[in-house]
Structure formats: structure tokens, C-alpha cells
Design an enzyme around this catalytic site. Sequence first.
Site, short mmCIF file in Angstrom:
data_model
loop_
_atom_site.label_atom_id
_atom_site.label_comp_id
_atom_site.label_asym_id
_atom_site.label_seq_id
_atom_site.Cartn_x
_atom_site.Cartn_y
_atom_site.Cartn_z
N HIS A 169 -10.68 -1.07 -3.88
CA HIS A 169 -10.12 -0.63 -5.15
C HIS A 169 -11.12 -0.96 -6.26
O HIS A 169 -11.61 -2.09 -6.35
CB HIS A 169 -8.79 -1.36 -5.38
CG HIS A 169 -8.04 -0.93 -6.59
ND1 HIS A 169 -7.83 0.39 -6.92
CD2 HIS A 169 -7.41 -1.67 -7.56
CE1 HIS A 169 -7.11 0.46 -8.03
NE2 HIS A 169 -6.84 -0.77 -8.45
N ASP A 219 -6.70 8.03 -3.08
CA ASP A 219 -6.69 6.58 -3.32
C ASP A 219 -5.39 6.14 -3.99
O ASP A 219 -4.65 6.94 -4.57
CB ASP A 219 -7.86 6.18 -4.22
CG ASP A 219 -9.15 5.99 -3.43
OD1 ASP A 219 -9.16 6.24 -2.22
OD2 ASP A 219 -10.16 5.59 -4.05
N ASP A 220 -5.14 4.84 -3.94
CA ASP A 220 -4.04 4.17 -4.67
C ASP A 220 -2.66 4.58 -4.17
O ASP A 220 -1.68 4.54 -4.92
CB ASP A 220 -4.13 4.45 -6.18
CG ASP A 220 -5.46 4.03 -6.79
OD1 ASP A 220 -6.14 3.20 -6.18
OD2 ASP A 220 -5.81 4.55 -7.87
#
Length: 309
Positions: free
Chosen positions: A134, A13-14
Site C-alpha cells: 500500500h 487495489d485497496d
Amino acid sequence: MPQPRMMLVVTGDDFGYCPRRNQGIVECFQAGGISNVSLLVNASAAKEATDLAKRHNIPIGLHANLSEGIPVCKSLQQVSTLINQRGFFHGKMGFRQALQKGQLSMKQVELELRAQVMLFREMTGHMPRHMDGHQHVHVLPEVREVFARVLSELQVPYTRVPVETGLRSCPWLPAHLQRFYTQVEKDALDSIPIFTRYGIRWPDVYLGLSTMGQNMSFPNLQRALNLALAAGLSGTNSRSPGSDLPVVTAELMVHPGYPSYPQEGGCGEGPDDFSQSADRQHELNILRQPALLGLYCQKRVQLCSFKDL
């Protein structure tokens, strides 16, 4: 490897959060520790991230962001219910509080989600194969209906449903995290009928809440994997290609990288504490351990991306 028992998407993620996150994620992919990434299109190093994904053939999807940084949709950047007086999203808990008070416009949520998908297409040259949220905003009340409609209309086939087997029996989780994760699971369970109605898909099982940051260890990952396999095999209707053996589909959410430098990265406000901590590098180190990669072989777990499901 013989016929797999599990097809596992390990999603970093991110992606795009900062150059050091990007570096760690690419290294993790090259070492076989992750098989997929989720891009923050409003993050400071998003352009670099998409260039890296193209260069290294990293499967990439969209990490829809309604809680950190600045909106992508121009019309929402000056005055909108999604931003505070400083022009930034309300934050992980601030977004939830504003939603609970009925202060957020779902029309503006939809505009922002569509703008992020279009920016993703512009940056990568293709539509996302998967799209998650998110800080798990995509499963929140009201948002999940808008989110599912956007995915359906834009033909994004896969999402994430963060319901993790065995989450309530993790003594290493502090009380505040246990409370937050329990609420995430409740919201995710309530999202299932809505995602189903819109024809959205997700893997059979999910892992990742119990193994974030310093809680990621070989024993904790092994435990989560064993529970996921047992739960998946008892509930799945999937079959390996050309075989009668059941195969479980799963997603493991991870956050590898190197600690962000202060004032370098983030989505407009600088990097958060988690990103500047050693937790990201800890995950990076665990995910590329030979012992973990050996466990996948032993358990007949094949890493893949969403396009392989």
C-alpha cells in the site's frame, strides 16, 4: 483471440477499504475491467471483501499496509515504532520520514508483515499468490529486504515493481506527483537486485502511476499500453504456450470504486480524501468502457490474474 502479445493483470487495489469501494471493484470485475484484486486486511470492510471475492471467484492477493490505520499484530498496537501517539501508522509521507530518520524497527516491520499474511490466510482460506505494498512502502530502503525475506519464507511468489515506461514524459502530471513517482521508481529499481536474490517474481512491465484518478483516460491508457508492449517485447524472454511468438507479462495498477461516504471506511481513521473524491468512480467508468475492452482485443492483450502467469 489469437495468441496474445501481452498477458495483463489489472489489479484493483485497496479492496476492503469501504463497502462502496468493494461494490465498485466487484462491478468492475464483472464487466471485465479488472482481473485481480489486492486486499487491505486491516481495512474496515475487509471481511465483506473476502466474502465477495469467494462469491464471485475474484483472484485476490495482499496489499501489505504499513502506512494507514492500525497494525494487525497485537503486540504492535500499544507501543511500537510503527505507530504515532494516537496509535495509528505514520501515514504515507510520515512513514517515509520516520524511515529516513532511522526511527523504525525492521523487526517490527517483519512482525507486522507476517501478521498480515497470516490474517489474509485466515480470511480467505489460502495464502496470497501475490503481495504488494500500500502506497508502495514495499520498495522503500530497508523495508524491501524484510519484505522479500517474508515473501520468500512464506512462499508468496509474486510482487509489484512500480517502474513505468514513459513516466518522465507525462506533461499532465503536476510537479509534486512527478517528484513522488520518480522517487517510487528509484526505490523500485533499487529493489530489483534484492527481490531477485530472494527468488521473488514480478511481471515484465508495470503500468499505473501515470493513469491514476483523473489522469486515467482512454488516450493515456492507450499510450501506456503501447509503451509497455514495446518495452516488454524488446526485453522479454517469455513465449506464448505452443508458440515462438513473444508474450509480455504486465500489471496495470488501478483504484476503481464509488466515492466513500465520510466516516465510512478506511483502516481506522476514516476514509482519506482520494477515497471520498470522484476519482475512484472516474476510474471505474473508464475501465469498463467498451472502447478500452476493444483496445485489448485489438492489441492482443489478454487479461489474467497472477496465478495465470
